[in-house]
Design an enzyme around this catalytic site. Sequence first.
Site, PDB file in Angstrom:
ATOM      1  N   LYS A 116     -33.124 -11.621  36.554  1.00 23.64           N
ATOM      2  CA  LYS A 116     -33.158 -12.820  37.388  1.00 23.64           C
ATOM      3  C   LYS A 116     -32.700 -12.546  38.818  1.00 23.64           C
ATOM      4  O   LYS A 116     -33.118 -13.222  39.752  1.00 23.64           O
ATOM      5  CB  LYS A 116     -32.340 -13.921  36.729  1.00 23.64           C
ATOM      6  CG  LYS A 116     -32.924 -14.334  35.377  1.00 23.64           C
ATOM      7  CD  LYS A 116     -32.204 -15.499  34.749  1.00 23.64           C
ATOM      8  CE  LYS A 116     -32.695 -15.755  33.326  1.00 23.64           C
ATOM      9  NZ  LYS A 116     -34.137 -15.951  33.197  1.00 23.64           N
ATOM     10  N   GLU A 200     -24.316 -16.598  42.724  1.00 25.83           N
ATOM     11  CA  GLU A 200     -25.010 -17.606  43.520  1.00 25.83           C
ATOM     12  C   GLU A 200     -23.983 -18.608  44.019  1.00 25.83           C
ATOM     13  O   GLU A 200     -22.912 -18.774  43.417  1.00 25.83           O
ATOM     14  CB  GLU A 200     -26.049 -18.350  42.675  1.00 25.83           C
ATOM     15  CG  GLU A 200     -27.290 -17.562  42.353  1.00 25.83           C
ATOM     16  CD  GLU A 200     -28.307 -18.382  41.576  1.00 25.83           C
ATOM     17  OE1 GLU A 200     -29.460 -17.939  41.519  1.00 25.83           O
ATOM     18  OE2 GLU A 200     -27.954 -19.444  41.027  1.00 25.83           O
ATOM     19  N   ARG A 295     -42.307 -19.224  29.252  1.00 28.37           N
ATOM     20  CA  ARG A 295     -42.591 -19.794  27.938  1.00 28.37           C
ATOM     21  C   ARG A 295     -42.791 -21.292  28.065  1.00 28.37           C
ATOM     22  O   ARG A 295     -42.601 -21.881  29.130  1.00 28.37           O
ATOM     23  CB  ARG A 295     -41.414 -19.532  26.994  1.00 28.37           C
ATOM     24  CG  ARG A 295     -40.089 -20.054  27.556  1.00 28.37           C
ATOM     25  CD  ARG A 295     -38.949 -19.933  26.593  1.00 28.37           C
ATOM     26  NE  ARG A 295     -37.660 -20.125  27.242  1.00 28.37           N
ATOM     27  CZ  ARG A 295     -37.125 -21.279  27.568  1.00 28.37           C
ATOM     28  NH1 ARG A 295     -37.798 -22.404  27.342  1.00 28.37           N
ATOM     29  NH2 ARG A 295     -35.927 -21.353  28.143  1.00 28.37           N
ATOM     30  N   ARG A 341     -32.772 -34.810  22.670  1.00 32.08           N
ATOM     31  CA  ARG A 341     -32.615 -33.760  21.670  1.00 32.08           C
ATOM     32  C   ARG A 341     -31.645 -34.270  20.598  1.00 32.08           C
ATOM     33  O   ARG A 341     -30.466 -34.493  20.893  1.00 32.08           O
ATOM     34  CB  ARG A 341     -32.091 -32.484  22.311  1.00 32.08           C
ATOM     35  CG  ARG A 341     -32.997 -31.954  23.426  1.00 32.08           C
ATOM     36  CD  ARG A 341     -32.496 -30.607  23.923  1.00 32.08           C
ATOM     37  NE  ARG A 341     -33.300 -30.144  25.068  1.00 32.08           N
ATOM     38  CZ  ARG A 341     -33.344 -28.901  25.492  1.00 32.08           C
ATOM     39  NH1 ARG A 341     -32.616 -27.964  24.886  1.00 32.08           N
ATOM     40  NH2 ARG A 341     -34.091 -28.557  26.529  1.00 32.08           N
TER      41      ARG A 341
END
Length: 449
Positions: A116, A200, A295, A341
């Site tokens: 990443k 970051e 994905r 969820r």
Amino acid sequence: MFQKLLIANRGEIARRIGAVARSMGVKTVAVYSDADVNLPFVKEADEAVRIGPAPAKDSYLSIPAILEAAKKTGAQAVHPGYGFLSENGEFAQACADAGLVFVGPPPEAMARMKDKSQARKLVSAAGVPVVPGSDGVLPDVQSALEAAERIGYPVLCKAASGGGGIGMAAAKDPAELEKVYRQCTDRAKAAFGREGVYLERYFPAPRHIEVQILGDTHGHLIHGLERECSIQRRHQKVVEEAPSVLFANGRNAALADTLFTAAVKAAKAFGYANAGTVEFLYSDGQVYFIEMNARLQVEHPVTELTTGLDLIGWQLRIASGEKLTVKQEDVKRKGAALEFRIYAEDPVKYFPSPGPLKVFQPPTGEGVRLDSGYAEGDVVTPNYDPMIAKLIISGATRDEAIARAVKALESFRIEGIKTNIPLHLRILKDPAFSAGELDTHFLDHHAKP
């Protein structure tokens, strides 16, 4: 179109992929562990093959076992779903080497996204705004401290090969950074087999916005508009919706255009094909690229319900070599959708709650969709992610979707285990949620029991 598809996953997503494939005339092969032998996704498949005992490393993460199942059944293609091996470039390459079609991006595109920190460099060079951060992986604590001084505290330490919030922690000062650097490297090595981490800038209250991407192998690539996934717990998404309140009804049109343009640029930089998602943070009127997921996303149904795109259907068509016939101008938003969820867990302490579903009576009605991995009488195993199902609610407006969602969740009967349904109801009834005042720390301040 291939004639037989092996689904290298379990639960609700294996069930959903199987249903879409069979509706297209494709035979399906389920693979299952000993823990899942009686679940619906196994029973509904045209064929089913045992691939190992309950632990994922011995079953759903076993590349040799999955390839052997494909060979044994004569499957021509493999759909990895999400989680498990879905973003594993080695698995994608192993499928190709075995003469199988991998339903996902090319292995080389996955390789570009895997690290990443390197992915940040690639998309930045393509003109995509990225979160200010370190220039690649940081080999030791001292290099992390020096990078943090340049970036400015607070900073977020992230595993370079990470995902799902694993190997990620914030630090507000040098002392805390030394601690979290070691924690993140340890967790990264345990989860991904690689210690590499990068930094970051840490935004205290950002929104998490993502853009659906769909591209074929003939160079045609489009975006499928945005989703908002700001309500999270420990970097794990809890509630997702489309559209984001930021962009609903034409709001912030210039920023939306920036977001979509950046997402397409990022996907092209990776050489992407098939379905994928580009993730961004929004803070102080700006959007910043954080990563691209190679994905299908758990939350893809809210895009399907508000755009009419059949994402899994298109995944299969693209993988078989068909051209994407949907043009960018054809992608239009209609209505609003929310996804919840449904987890087997305590709704206050968040501890897992595996066990038998003595009662499982989902809601029905206008705008209600359920993607479930279980049925009444099934046993929720402690071996995997505790998600039982996804409840997706749509309406002509966000307010209508919220009202329908409250009704649906209140009528959803599950007995034998604890679930997080009470948490979802607390979120829906919180005035800040109704007002669309969302950020990734929403649950730290709202929807309290």
